[in-house]
Design an enzyme around this catalytic site. Sequence first.
Site, PDB file in Angstrom:
ATOM      1  CE  LYS A 183      11.551  20.058 -10.149  1.00  8.73           C
ATOM      2  NZ  LYS A 183      10.215  19.946 -10.697  1.00  8.73           N
ATOM      3  CB  SER A 202      13.581  23.065 -13.865  1.00 11.18           C
ATOM      4  OG  SER A 202      12.838  24.257 -13.922  1.00 11.18           O
ATOM      5  CD  GLU A 261       8.531  13.016 -15.106  1.00  8.95           C
ATOM      6  OE1 GLU A 261       7.556  13.752 -14.961  1.00  8.95           O
ATOM      7  OE2 GLU A 261       9.694  13.445 -15.184  1.00  8.95           O
ATOM      8  CG  HIS A 286      -1.692  -1.226   1.446  1.00  9.54           C
ATOM      9  ND1 HIS A 286      -2.935  -1.489   0.944  1.00  9.54           N
ATOM     10  CD2 HIS A 286      -1.316  -2.342   2.138  1.00  9.54           C
ATOM     11  CE1 HIS A 286      -3.320  -2.707   1.324  1.00  9.54           C
ATOM     12  NE2 HIS A 286      -2.343  -3.252   2.048  1.00  9.54           N
TER      13      HIS A 286
END
Length: 467
Positions: free
Chosen positions: A293, A287, A300, A166
């Site tokens: 970042k 970024s 992704e 979970h």
Amino acid sequence: MADDTTDTKSSNQMWGGRFASGPDAIMEEINASIGFDKKLFAQDIRGSIAHATMLAHQGIISAEDKDKIVHGLNTILSEIESGNFEFSRQLEDIHMNVEARLATLIGPAAGRLHTARSRNDQVALDFRLWVKEELQKTEQMLTGLIAAFLDRAEEHAESVMPGFTHLQTAQPVTFGHHCMAYVEMFGRDRARARHAIEHLDESPIGAAALAGTGYPIDRHMTAKALGFREPTRNSIDTVSDRDFAIEFLSIAAIAGMHLSRLAEEIVIWSTPQFGFVRLSDAFSTGSSIMPQKKNPDAAELVRAKTGRINGSLVALLTIMKGLPLAYSKDMQEDKEQVFDAAESLELAIAAMTGMVRDMTVNTARMKAAAGSGYSTATDLADWLVREAGLPFRDAHHVTGRAVALAESKGCDLAELPLSDLQAIHAEITDKVYDVLTVEASVASRKSFGGTAPSEVRKQIAFWRARN
Ligand code: ARG
């Protein structure tokens, strides 16, 4: 009056015998597949060479014509490979583009190549050969990904991390064990690819339009020449079957699902909040506005490519589901789905192999996280069963009280003083602290397939022998 002389309106030289005029521009556009099936040129030429050779062997065409045909086809192959071939949309597809060029190169003998075959068995052959090669490539690429995981697993057979259910901390596991879970998944994908190759390993050529042919062809000969185990057994099924393409897409979809779960884990693990892994500069991006970042774009995109692959699987299943036997032109739409999915799958496997090989594993962060969230509570319960003879359900209850106490004190289980533990259950001794560390917890799970480093090493050895 129809103008039969202009290019777009002249009737087709391959099948235009009964046509007074050529197709409307829109007809040509919707009908043509050359834009994508030119990818099949090598398979198409290989298939034609095998077919012509068999026709000559059977005395259906002369040896001279066969020689001209084979020579012409080899010329076309080098023309296409060197970028010196002009594909024409008026010629619809790869089959007719190659045949028309053959006619220009060798003259009337070219017209004999299409004896005892149809584009229906021809396309079934070309596409099967292509899918077979793609499945072999998939198999190899998965072997590379498995090898990357085996190396990381070996390196981290002892590194402790939290195991989750979970996405809540469950029990400590080793990172090596977690890596080996992916080895199992990609190992199954590879086995599926191998099975699919066995399923499709039958040669369609010679099924002709749908009914077979009256010429004395030898389908066993062409099957052998093209590297197939045997010819297909039913000519109607042969030209209407696209199971091999659907199987490829199913395998791609399942492998994609595995890759996407891995991608999701990498996205989570590489957040500053988790900090379990750091992606290499080679497999991340920055970024343009936030200098701090480092984004897991490759992961992704792997997650997203999986969506595309699923779409292709559903598209082809839907294209096929309403088709009466045998061939229908709908089936021409099979190729783009498979080509797109193959490209996505190859990229996804390659990107994941790179990320897994390159990522830095922060074992300190993993270990710290492994010890939080009362991850060794099950070990305390098991200790009570083993050392104090409690039934597991009672031990579970006692441990639950210890967790509640630790939570109220804001500390870990191992930080509770013995007096506190003994107040909960009198038979607890200071030996209990031995099982409350994460290292002791993982080392104890020696059951077959369990997370203990000794077991993980056995699993690695098992896979090394098979990779
Ligand atoms: N371009 C066609 C395809 O991809 C080849 C088969 C055409 N057959 C036919 N009977 N029109 O399916």
